[in-house]
Scaffold this active site. Structure first.
Site, short mmCIF file in Angstrom:
data_model
loop_
_atom_site.label_atom_id
_atom_site.label_comp_id
_atom_site.label_asym_id
_atom_site.label_seq_id
_atom_site.Cartn_x
_atom_site.Cartn_y
_atom_site.Cartn_z
N ASP A 127 -7.35 -1.53 4.31
CA ASP A 127 -6.85 -2.59 3.44
C ASP A 127 -6.91 -3.98 4.08
OD1 ASP A 127 -4.72 -2.05 5.08
OD2 ASP A 127 -3.55 -1.07 3.52
N ASP B 230 0.88 -1.14 0.00
CA ASP B 230 0.00 0.00 0.00
C ASP B 230 0.94 1.21 0.00
OD1 ASP B 230 -2.39 1.37 0.32
OD2 ASP B 230 -2.08 1.53 2.48
N ASP C 174 -1.12 -0.66 6.03
CA ASP C 174 -1.17 -0.09 7.38
C ASP C 174 -2.45 -0.50 8.09
OD1 ASP C 174 -2.95 1.33 5.93
OD2 ASP C 174 -2.09 3.30 6.35
P1 ADP Z 1 -3.60 4.47 -0.46
O1 ADP Z 1 -3.48 3.37 -1.43
O2 ADP Z 1 -2.68 5.59 -0.82
O3 ADP Z 1 -3.49 4.06 0.96
P2 ADP Z 1 -6.49 4.86 -0.04
O4 ADP Z 1 -7.19 3.71 -0.67
O5 ADP Z 1 -6.42 4.91 1.43
O6 ADP Z 1 -5.05 5.07 -0.71
O7 ADP Z 1 -7.17 6.18 -0.57
C1 ADP Z 1 -7.19 6.47 -1.95
C2 ADP Z 1 -7.58 7.88 -2.27
O8 ADP Z 1 -8.91 8.10 -1.83
C3 ADP Z 1 -6.76 8.92 -1.56
O9 ADP Z 1 -5.59 9.24 -2.27
C4 ADP Z 1 -7.74 10.09 -1.50
O10 ADP Z 1 -7.73 10.78 -2.73
C5 ADP Z 1 -9.09 9.43 -1.34
N1 ADP Z 1 -9.49 9.34 0.09
C6 ADP Z 1 -9.62 8.23 0.82
N2 ADP Z 1 -10.02 8.52 2.08
C7 ADP Z 1 -10.12 9.86 2.13
C8 ADP Z 1 -10.49 10.80 3.16
N3 ADP Z 1 -10.80 10.41 4.40
N4 ADP Z 1 -10.48 12.10 2.85
C9 ADP Z 1 -10.16 12.51 1.62
N5 ADP Z 1 -9.81 11.69 0.62
C10 ADP Z 1 -9.80 10.40 0.85
MG MG Z 2 -4.24 3.16 2.80
#
Ligand code: ADP
Ligand code: MG
Length: 636
Positions: A533, A336, A529
């Site tokens: 996920d 991730d 983390d």
């Molecule tokens: P990563 O693979 O980087 O851990 P996530 O799946 O956690 O990514 O999130 C993917 C995208 O979704 C983030 O880059 C963001 O654009 C959006 N996102 C997710 N959760 C939030 C949140 N709480 N507030 C704003 N944007 C969010």
């Molecule tokens: Mg994440």
């Protein structure tokens, strides 16, 4: 050494003192003539002294119908030798066998202790302040929300938040990291860390059973029950092996002399029939002694146990020997991004196209995010800087991989990526700066975006390098962030591949795709983390949760838990498992080779019984010492 071991040592020493002169007499090295019966009686003294517990266990085993074990093997072999008049041999075998037993229990105890000492995080008491005086209570009795006092030098008994005082904490028992962590008011402290410098007042946030220290201990204690394939193989092996060996020995004792007696072939080389039978029975006894499987049976579980312990001393908790075994075969590692390769501390680097004051936009965003645990939300709230009044926020909805929607002061607010805006039918203004873009909509209208950037973790590049050096063929980053950001991070760290703009469900699909060219000897590990996920963590062959200290969901879903968030630990975990498996293999090959050699010598009548036991005990000691090497982890 404990009391039982000391007693055994004493018995061995006294028996040896008795045994040596008797042996010299019986071999006619010292010319003292004793009648045979007197010699037998004298030999029985050291024999019973050193071996009575083995005889007893063998007897109890027979009585309970569980006949075939090592005690039985030793009893039959030594009693057989003595009946045949080989007094010295019989006693020597028992004596040496006990030397082996003593060594083994000492070694196992020692490695167990060195693990538990380093895992010494179980708190003994908590201090509660009553009428200005401190009283010590059982941490089990402290309710959530109580204020406890932790003095310098004391272990923090329960998870909580500091309400007064500042100090430095030693968290090395939890994370393997020796650098102290500074804490002050409002910081979270975890049970099991040691308060080094200042007095802290802490409001507890978890009960004892739910606290970090208890959880980790549970995990470590349960790890031993998840057996590796080699361990299950060995215990199944031992169940069939011992009876087979016993019947084989019986056959060896009966069939050849019977054949000679009946057919008369080869009979001429024996002075009497009794000598013929005696010879073969003695060979069978030697065969029994040699075939005792203790070295393998002991050293394999001990190797895994030491490997798990060595890893946990480094802040790497592996939930079972089976995962340790699988880790050694990891060829593909998927990551991730946020919080795993990057720090997850986003800094706001700009507010663009805002239709209101920048401050106001940030306030809406921070308020809407105030219930989310995503690193982005944490960063927005930190950038806003003021306390968020949660009473102003209602109808919060977090949409995984998109963002959040909520009502702030009764107005609908949406904070998230392009996908979220599209989903709401809004046209976001795209941003051409590098970084993660967080769009904000208020009252159903697009209001601008906030640009935030993250930093790589200090060791990310090194960690990817170390993985490739440890034999990992592919490192793949799976992220929900945009193509631009993903590409930059992948290039900076030297990852072999990346996939961007994935929703949590897409990540599962990606992992499934990667799993297609994996197999039992090519495993896939996913490192995350634990925030949104968990499905991927459980789908991968091995789920590794990182920075999991304090995150329950991650600890539950993962097979391997890295207590701090240093990505270099991934390669370290793989190295530890590889070393452990190499040692297991060495031990199996080594002990079996020596066994087979001795068996051949014995069948040919070229090995004395006590040579056999000496070889056996020697092999066992070497195998155990080798197994203990698993405890020690070299720096990468
Ligand atoms: P990563 O693979 O980087 O851990 P996530 O799946 O956690 O990514 O999130 C993917 C995208 O979704 C983030 O880059 C963001 O654009 C959006 N996102 C997710 N959760 C939030 C949140 N709480 N507030 C704003 N944007 C969010
Ligand atoms: Mg994440």
């Amino acid at each position: 050494m404990n009391k039982k071991q000391k007693k055994l040592l004493l018995r061995i020493l006294v028996a040896a003192v008795f045994f040596v002169p008797l042996y010299l007499i019986s071999e006619e090295i010292v010319p003292v003539s004793l009648p045979r019966w007197a010699l037998l009686v004298l030999f029985l003294v050291p024999y019973l002294l050193v071996g009575y517990d083995i005889l007893r266990k063998a007897f109890l085993g027979i009585k309970n119908g569980q006949v075939f074990d090592e005690n039985f093997l030793m009893t039959v072999a030594t009693v057989g030798a003595i009946v045949l008049g080989e007094y010295g041999e019989g006693v020597a075998v028992m004596l040496l066998y006990q030397v082996g037993e003593l060594f083994q229990s000492y070694a196992v105890g020692k490695s167990r202790r060195s693990i538990t000492e380093l895992m010494d995080i179980r708190p003994d008491y908590a201090n509660i302040e009553e009428d200005g005086a401190l009283t010590q209570v059982d941490p089990d009795e402290v309710e959530v929300g109580s204020i406890i006092v932790v003095q310098p030098g004391e272990k923090i008994p329960l998870d909580g938040v500091v309400v007064e005082g500042t100090s430095a904490l030693n968290t090395s028992a939890l994370t393997g990291e020796s650098k102290p962590r500074d804490v002050g008011v409002d910081d979270t402290v975890l049970s099991g860390s040691i308060n080094m410098t200042g007095l802290l007042r802490v409001r507890t946030t978890a009960e004892f059973d739910e606290s970090t220290a208890s959880k980790i201990l549970d995990l470590v204690e349960n790890a031993a029950s998840h057996k590796s394939k080699s361990e299950t193989f060995i215990s199944r092996f031992a169940r069939y092996y011992t009876p087979i060996v016993c019947y084989a020995a019986l056959a060896l004792a009966v069939l050849p002399p019977l054949f000679c007696t009946v057919t008369g072939i080869g009979l001429e080389s024996y002075p009497s029939l009794g000598k013929l039978w005696g010879d073969w029975v003695l060979r069978a006894c030697t065969f029994l002694v040699i075939s005792c499987p203790c070295a393998v049976v002991i050293s394999i579980p001990l190797s895994f146990f030491a490997g798990l312990g060595g890893a946990s001393n480094q802040g790497i908790l592996i939930k079972g020997s089976n995962y340790l075994e699988a880790l050694a075969q990891v060829k593909v590692v998927a990551f991730d991004k946020t919080g795993t390769i990057t720090k997850g501390n986003f800094a706001v680097t700009g507010v663009h196209h805002s239709v209101m004051e920048d401050e106001k936009l940030l306030e809406y965003a921070a308020l809407a995010e105030c219930h989310s645990s995503h690193p982005i939300s944490k960063s927005l709230m930190a950038a806003y800087g003021k306390p968020t009044e949660q009473s102003r926020v209602t109808d919060v909805q977090e949409i995984s991989g998109h963002g959040v929607t909520a009502k702030v002061d009764g107005v609908a607010v949406a904070v998230g990526n392009e996908k979220l805006m599209n989903r709401l039918g809004l046209e976001p203004i795209l941003c051409h700066h590098p970084g993660t873009v967080i769009h904000v909509a208020v009252g159903g209208a697009y209001c601008g975006h906030i640009l935030i950037t993250d930093e790589l973790k200090e060791h990310s590049r090194e960690a990817v390098d170390a993985l490739h050096r440890a034999g990992v063929e592919q490192t793949v980053m799976l992220t929900g962030d945009t193509e631009n950001v993903a590409k930059k991070v992948a290039e900076e760290t030297g990852l072999t591949r990346y996939r961007a703009e994935l929703l949590p469900a897409d990540k599962v699909a990606c992992v499934e795709e990667l799993l297609q060219d994996c197999s039992a000897s090519r495993r896939l590990a996913f490192v995350g983390d634990g925030i949104n996920d968990a499905p991927v963590l459980s789908r991968a062959d091995i789920g590794i949760a990182m920075g999991a200290l304090g995150s329950d969901a991650a600890i539950e879903a993962a097979d391997v838990v890295l207590m701090d968030d240093d990505p270099i630990k991934i390669a370290k975990a793989i190295r530890i498992s590889q070393k452990c498996l190499r040692i297991v293999r060495e031990n199996i090959v080594f002990t079996l080779t020596v066994k087979v050699l001795c068996l051949l010598l014995a069948a040919a009548g070229m090995a004395d019984m006590w040579m056999a036991i000496a070889a056996d005990v020697g092999v066992m000691i070497l195998a155990v010492l080798n197994a203990i090497r698993c405890l020690f982890v070299k720096h990468l």
